[in-house]
Every structure is written in structure tokens, then in C-alpha cells.
Design a protein around this motif. Structure first.
Motif, PDB file in Angstrom:
ATOM      1  N   ALA A  46       0.860  -1.186   0.000  1.00  0.00           N
ATOM      2  CA  ALA A  46       0.000   0.000   0.000  1.00  0.00           C
ATOM      3  C   ALA A  46       0.891   1.229   0.000  1.00  0.00           C
ATOM      4  O   ALA A  46       1.696   1.422   0.913  1.00  0.00           O
ATOM      5  CB  ALA A  46      -0.928   0.008   1.215  1.00  0.00           C
ATOM      6  N   GLY A  47       0.751   2.034  -1.033  1.00  0.00           N
ATOM      7  CA  GLY A  47       1.570   3.230  -1.149  1.00  0.00           C
ATOM      8  C   GLY A  47       0.890   4.253  -2.040  1.00  0.00           C
ATOM      9  O   GLY A  47      -0.337   4.304  -2.112  1.00  0.00           O
ATOM     10  N   VAL A  48       1.696   5.042  -2.717  1.00  0.00           N
ATOM     11  CA  VAL A  48       1.171   6.087  -3.589  1.00  0.00           C
ATOM     12  C   VAL A  48       1.296   5.633  -5.036  1.00  0.00           C
ATOM     13  O   VAL A  48       2.402   5.619  -5.587  1.00  0.00           O
ATOM     14  CB  VAL A  48       1.926   7.416  -3.385  1.00  0.00           C
ATOM     15  CG1 VAL A  48       1.303   8.514  -4.251  1.00  0.00           C
ATOM     16  CG2 VAL A  48       1.938   7.815  -1.919  1.00  0.00           C
ATOM     17  N   PRO A  49       0.205   5.234  -5.677  1.00  0.00           N
ATOM     18  CA  PRO A  49       0.294   4.815  -7.078  1.00  0.00           C
ATOM     19  C   PRO A  49       0.828   5.943  -7.950  1.00  0.00           C
ATOM     20  O   PRO A  49       0.601   7.129  -7.675  1.00  0.00           O
ATOM     21  CB  PRO A  49      -1.159   4.477  -7.437  1.00  0.00           C
ATOM     22  CG  PRO A  49      -1.835   4.211  -6.133  1.00  0.00           C
ATOM     23  CD  PRO A  49      -1.160   5.117  -5.146  1.00  0.00           C
ATOM     24  N   ARG A  50       1.552   5.571  -8.998  1.00  0.00           N
ATOM     25  CA  ARG A  50       2.111   6.591  -9.901  1.00  0.00           C
ATOM     26  C   ARG A  50       1.009   7.461 -10.496  1.00  0.00           C
ATOM     27  O   ARG A  50       1.214   8.636 -10.776  1.00  0.00           O
ATOM     28  CB  ARG A  50       2.917   5.913 -11.011  1.00  0.00           C
ATOM     29  CG  ARG A  50       4.126   5.143 -10.530  1.00  0.00           C
ATOM     30  CD  ARG A  50       5.179   6.062  -9.940  1.00  0.00           C
ATOM     31  NE  ARG A  50       6.383   5.332  -9.574  1.00  0.00           N
ATOM     32  CZ  ARG A  50       6.643   4.830  -8.378  1.00  0.00           C
ATOM     33  NH1 ARG A  50       5.729   4.991  -7.408  1.00  0.00           N
ATOM     34  NH2 ARG A  50       7.754   4.199  -8.115  1.00  0.00           N
ATOM     35  N   SER A  51      -0.174   6.895 -10.662  1.00  0.00           N
ATOM     36  CA  SER A  51      -1.273   7.642 -11.253  1.00  0.00           C
ATOM     37  C   SER A  51      -1.887   8.656 -10.293  1.00  0.00           C
ATOM     38  O   SER A  51      -2.642   9.535 -10.715  1.00  0.00           O
ATOM     39  CB  SER A  51      -2.369   6.689 -11.726  1.00  0.00           C
ATOM     40  OG  SER A  51      -2.870   5.930 -10.625  1.00  0.00           O
ATOM     41  N   ALA A  52      -1.569   8.558  -8.992  1.00  0.00           N
ATOM     42  CA  ALA A  52      -2.200   9.432  -8.005  1.00  0.00           C
ATOM     43  C   ALA A  52      -1.671  10.855  -8.069  1.00  0.00           C
ATOM     44  O   ALA A  52      -2.376  11.809  -7.761  1.00  0.00           O
ATOM     45  CB  ALA A  52      -2.008   8.863  -6.601  1.00  0.00           C
ATOM     46  N   ARG A  53      -0.412  11.014  -8.436  1.00  0.00           N
ATOM     47  CA  ARG A  53       0.220  12.338  -8.533  1.00  0.00           C
ATOM     48  C   ARG A  53      -0.030  13.160  -7.263  1.00  0.00           C
ATOM     49  O   ARG A  53      -0.496  14.305  -7.319  1.00  0.00           O
ATOM     50  CB  ARG A  53      -0.296  13.101  -9.753  1.00  0.00           C
ATOM     51  CG  ARG A  53       0.147  12.489 -11.068  1.00  0.00           C
ATOM     52  CD  ARG A  53      -0.230  13.377 -12.253  1.00  0.00           C
ATOM     53  NE  ARG A  53       0.360  12.875 -13.481  1.00  0.00           N
ATOM     54  CZ  ARG A  53      -0.220  11.972 -14.263  1.00  0.00           C
ATOM     55  NH1 ARG A  53      -1.386  11.474 -13.933  1.00  0.00           N
ATOM     56  NH2 ARG A  53       0.374  11.563 -15.364  1.00  0.00           N
ATOM     57  N   ALA A  54       0.275  12.584  -6.127  1.00  0.00           N
ATOM     58  CA  ALA A  54       0.110  13.293  -4.856  1.00  0.00           C
ATOM     59  C   ALA A  54       1.076  14.471  -4.807  1.00  0.00           C
ATOM     60  O   ALA A  54       2.288  14.307  -4.955  1.00  0.00           O
ATOM     61  CB  ALA A  54       0.371  12.338  -3.698  1.00  0.00           C
ATOM     62  N   SER A  55       0.542  15.663  -4.609  1.00  0.00           N
ATOM     63  CA  SER A  55       1.370  16.877  -4.652  1.00  0.00           C
ATOM     64  C   SER A  55       1.893  17.297  -3.280  1.00  0.00           C
ATOM     65  O   SER A  55       2.720  18.186  -3.181  1.00  0.00           O
ATOM     66  CB  SER A  55       0.569  18.036  -5.262  1.00  0.00           C
ATOM     67  OG  SER A  55      -0.597  18.291  -4.486  1.00  0.00           O
ATOM     68  N   ASN A  56       1.387  16.660  -2.221  1.00  0.00           N
ATOM     69  CA  ASN A  56       1.877  16.985  -0.882  1.00  0.00           C
ATOM     70  C   ASN A  56       1.756  15.742   0.000  1.00  0.00           C
ATOM     71  O   ASN A  56       1.198  14.717  -0.403  1.00  0.00           O
ATOM     72  CB  ASN A  56       1.096  18.163  -0.276  1.00  0.00           C
ATOM     73  CG  ASN A  56      -0.404  17.913  -0.243  1.00  0.00           C
ATOM     74  OD1 ASN A  56      -0.871  16.930   0.320  1.00  0.00           O
ATOM     75  ND2 ASN A  56      -1.171  18.821  -0.852  1.00  0.00           N
ATOM     76  N   LEU A  57       2.287  15.851   1.207  1.00  0.00           N
ATOM     77  CA  LEU A  57       2.354  14.695   2.090  1.00  0.00           C
ATOM     78  C   LEU A  57       0.964  14.202   2.488  1.00  0.00           C
ATOM     79  O   LEU A  57       0.724  12.991   2.584  1.00  0.00           O
ATOM     80  CB  LEU A  57       3.180  15.038   3.327  1.00  0.00           C
ATOM     81  CG  LEU A  57       3.687  13.863   4.165  1.00  0.00           C
ATOM     82  CD1 LEU A  57       4.486  12.880   3.329  1.00  0.00           C
ATOM     83  CD2 LEU A  57       4.542  14.380   5.321  1.00  0.00           C
ATOM     84  N   ARG A  58       0.044  15.124   2.701  1.00  0.00           N
ATOM     85  CA  ARG A  58      -1.311  14.709   3.080  1.00  0.00           C
ATOM     86  C   ARG A  58      -1.964  13.886   1.969  1.00  0.00           C
ATOM     87  O   ARG A  58      -2.618  12.864   2.242  1.00  0.00           O
ATOM     88  CB  ARG A  58      -2.164  15.950   3.387  1.00  0.00           C
ATOM     89  CG  ARG A  58      -3.627  15.672   3.679  1.00  0.00           C
ATOM     90  CD  ARG A  58      -3.803  14.645   4.794  1.00  0.00           C
ATOM     91  NE  ARG A  58      -3.180  15.074   6.031  1.00  0.00           N
ATOM     92  CZ  ARG A  58      -3.112  14.335   7.121  1.00  0.00           C
ATOM     93  NH1 ARG A  58      -3.614  13.103   7.117  1.00  0.00           N
ATOM     94  NH2 ARG A  58      -2.524  14.790   8.217  1.00  0.00           N
TER      95      ARG A  58
END
Length: 327
Positions: free
Chosen positions: A90-102
């Protein structure tokens, strides 16, 4: 004070201790299209091996690169094939494009909830490397694992992942804090080639009574000698028996067999886990083709580096040589 583990955590620790969980690959074509027919065949073959379970959506399976529909179908396929525990990354998928830590936290939690909905037994939380540079990073890492467990309702595993794969070194105190969580079943260690860091992390994990899970493909035998008590490794994505023989001999106290099995696995690791290290996924897929686990046209890793033909030849020569050796 260490909190009392939940019954689900205790059960998972009991089921996984002393076993090997292959971090399984994902059969794809050159364009990254998942071949689900090939995946079903591969999953059935792996499930027939002597394993404690499997790890899906991990680095070896390119879990963070998969599209959401593909990711969900991959887990469904493994759930249908495997009776034992499934650990999902469980992590940040490449497609998510999370721009900040939250947003990265939210994406990790969402992936864990999906895993739970599809029948996973635990989640392994990908490290957020941003924590390493933050003054309160250790506390934030602990809270992330707490939130994942609260939201998905499953036991969690920490994941000390080497920097070449996007992780960062977990100091021993962070490992102790993570494993003090009632929902934490253990920590996977993938330090790559950092023996001292691996030893320190195992020592910190062992004091908790939780699982010290080796992911040390190039230090597999030594990591068991240092105190690791189970395994979750990409090198078991093909030729599972090579990895299983090492941990089985160690558990049985048959140290002659352990030395022989470790030597065989080390030769395979030398051919597959080498610079460029991200090429290991492709090398393991080649091994899967040689073994008949995966068809040739579904044995591509579009997310790794291009490798020369000679590297495949080296993997095949190694496997052919190992077959000729007595067990």
C-alpha cells in the motif's frame, strides 16, 4: 509500554513465522498491458509451491505502476489461487500524482482499503521517503501506519526499503515504535547490501516479538543467521524452491543443508540482483520463462532499464547449472 497485539495480528504472525512469501511478478507485454491469462497460470503454479502466502502490489510486481483496474484484478486473481495469507503493498500509485504529504497519506490509505475489500490479509506500507528529512518524521511514519490499520482493518507490516527503490533507512527506534503498534505484525527489511543496517533493524524487530521479515535477496542466508524469522522476497518470484530450501534447512537446524542451499540461492541472486538493480524484475521474468511459469510474450518489465541480451544468457546459464547440481 508495548500494546497488546490484536487477535488478527497474532494469528498472522503465527501463520507467517518461518515461511517464505514470494513477492510475485506481474506478467505484461512490452507496452505494460497485463496478461491476465498468463497471470492466472503463474498464480496457480506459485500457489502449488511450499509457501506461506504471497505478496502482491509489491515492487517486484510493479504494484505502484499498475492502473487501478489492473491492480484490483491482479489481487482478485491471486486471491482466487492462493489459500494462504496475501500481503498487499500500500503506497502512492504513480497515477495518483500526490502533490503533498497529506495527499500521499490519503493515497496510501485508499490503496490499503482496496486491498482489504478484495480479501488481502495484511498490508505492507510503502515508505514515504519525505519522512526522512522531517524533524517529526518518525512520529509521522508511526501515525501513517496507525491510520492505515484503522481504515482498512488489517494487520500492517513496516517496510524498510533501500533508497534505490524509493525508500529510506528506518532507524532502529522507528522500527521499535512501529512494532509497538497493536496492529503491526512485523517489518520487512530490504536494505539491499547494507549488512550493518540489516543487523541493527533485525535486532530492533526481534525485541518486539513480532516478525523480522527478510527481503534481503543478496544477503538471504546471513539475514536468517542474524535473526530474521520469515521472508518476503522478490527472488522467490521464480524458482521458489531455491529460496524455500534455505529457510527450511535453517528452521530444521540442518546446517550442512543450509550452507549448500544458501550457496545455490546466492548464485541465482548474483545473476538476477545486480547493477542496474532495477533490472532485477526483468531478470526474474526471464527466469520465470525458463521455468515455464510465464509465456515469453508476457515476460516484459516496461518500467525497468533496458538490459543487454547477455544478461538473459547469464540468468539462463545460472539456472541450467543449478539444475545439474545435487540438492
Amino acid at each position: 509500554m508495548t500494546a497488546t497485539p490484536t487477535s488478527a495480528t497474532e494469528d498472522l504472525v503465527r501463520r507467517l513465522r518461518g515461511t517464505v512469501l514470494p513477492a510475485v511478478a506481474t506478467p505484461m507485454d512490452r507496452g505494460g498491458v497485463v496478461d491476465f491469462g498468463a497471470l492466472r497460470g503463474y498464480a496457480e503454479r506459485i500457489a502449488a509451491e511450499r509457501i506461506g502466502g504471497v505478496a502482491v502490489w509489491a515492487h517486484t510486481g510493479r504494484g505502484l505502476h499498475l492502473s487501478e483496474p489492473d491492480r484490483l484484478q491482479v489481487l482478485r486473481t491471486w486471491r482466487e489461487a492462493v489459500q494462504g495469507p496475501i500481503v498487499a503493498g500500500a503506497g502512492v500509485p504513480r497515477s495518483a500524482r500526490a502533490s503533498n504529504l497529506r495527499e500521499a497519506w490519503d493515497a496510501t490509505v485508499a490503496m490499503s482499503v482496496q486491498a482489504a475489500d478484495l480479501g488481502a490479509d495484511a498490508v505492507m506500507v510503502y515508505p514515504l521517503a519525505q519522512f526522512a528529512s522531517r524533524p517529526a518524521g518518525e512520529g509521522e511514519a508511526v501515525r501513517l501506519h496507525e491510520r492505515v490499520a484503522e481504515e482498512c482493518g488489517l494487520p500492517v507490516l513496516g517496510f524498510f526499503l533501500h533508497g534505490e527503490a524509493g525508500g529510506y533507512p528506518y532507524p532502529p527506534d522507528l522500527i521499535r515504535r512501529l512494532l509497538a503498534l497493536p496492529s503491526a505484525a512485523g517489518v520487512k527489511l530490504a536494505t539491499l547490501d547494507r549488512a550493518m543496517a540489516c543487523q541493527d533493524a533485525i535486532r530492533a524487530a526481534r525485541s518486539s516479538g513480532k516478525l523480522a521479515i527478510t527481503g534481503e535477496d543478496r544477503m538471504f542466508g546471513p539475514s536468517l543467521m542474524w535473526g530474521a524469522d520469515s521472508a518476503l522476497v522478490g527472488i522467490a518470484a521464480a524458482r521458489v524452491s531455491l529460496t524455500g530450501a534455505v529457510i527450511e534447512a535453517w528452521n530444521a537446524g540442518d546446517y550442512g543443508a543450509f550452507v549448500r542451499a544458501s550457496g545455490r540461492l546466492d548464485r541465482f541472486a548474483e545473476a538476477t540482483f545486480r547493477d542496474p538493480i532495477e533490472g532485477y524484475v526483468q531478470r526474474m521474468l526471464w527466469a520465470g520463462v525458463w521455468e515455464g511459469l510465464i509465456p515469453e510474450d508476457a515476460a516484459h518489465d516496461p518500467y525497468g532499464p533496458e538490459l543487454p541480451v547477455g544478461e538473459r544468457d547469464a540468468v539462463v546459464r545460472c539456472l541450467e547449472g543449478l539444475v545439474k547440481e545435487p540438492d
